[in-house]
Design an enzyme around this catalytic site. Structure first.
Site: not given
Length: 143
Positions: A39-41, A69
């Site tokens: 999700w964070h990428d 992050n």
């Protein structure tokens, strides 16, 4: 960086990496952090500028050091174990595949995975993730 050539050999590597990720995630009990990594990428995508997104740039210290992050270096290190066995696979594909496998390992549905993401060394600026505190409307406007 160029997009990977998604041929039969690449697809075989994806299948092997999927099996390795399944074993790693089950053994390390790390599905939540792997899903968060994916999700964070991906969550940095900006539709108006067509920048960010699932491009593997989260592996850069500049990006994984962002406050949002925090703790994702653990997932990145887990993924490195799989990347070492399957160097042909892009980081961008690997991180998204890790999220897909995390959902499956925890009893979620089987998710079709379409490979072909290209890696980038260009990190997005901090603050690009959608703000979950803003509700659905904010998130939908980011797309």
């Amino acid at each position: 960086m160029a997009a990977p050539i998604v041929d039969a050999d690449y697809l075989k590597e994806i299948d092997k990496a999927r099996r390795d990720l399944r074993a790693l995630i089950a053994c390390k009990d790390c599905a939540p952090i792997m899903l968060r990594l994916a999700w964070h990428d991906a969550g940095t995508y900006d539709a108006s500028t067509k920048t960010g997104g699932p491009n593997g740039s989260i592996r850069n210290e500049e990006e994984y050091s962002h406050g949002a992050n925090s703790g994702l270096k653990i997932a990145l290190d887990f993924c490195e174990q799989v990347k070492a066995k399957h160097p042909k696979i892009t980081y961008a594909d690997l991180y998204q595949l890790a999220g897909v496998v995390a959902v499956e390992v925890t009893g979620g549905p089987t998710i079709d995975f379409v490979p072909g993401r290209r890696d980038s060394m260009v990190s997005t600026k901090e603050g690009r993730l959608p703000d979950a505190k803003q509700g659905d409307t904010y998130f939908l406007n980011c797309l």
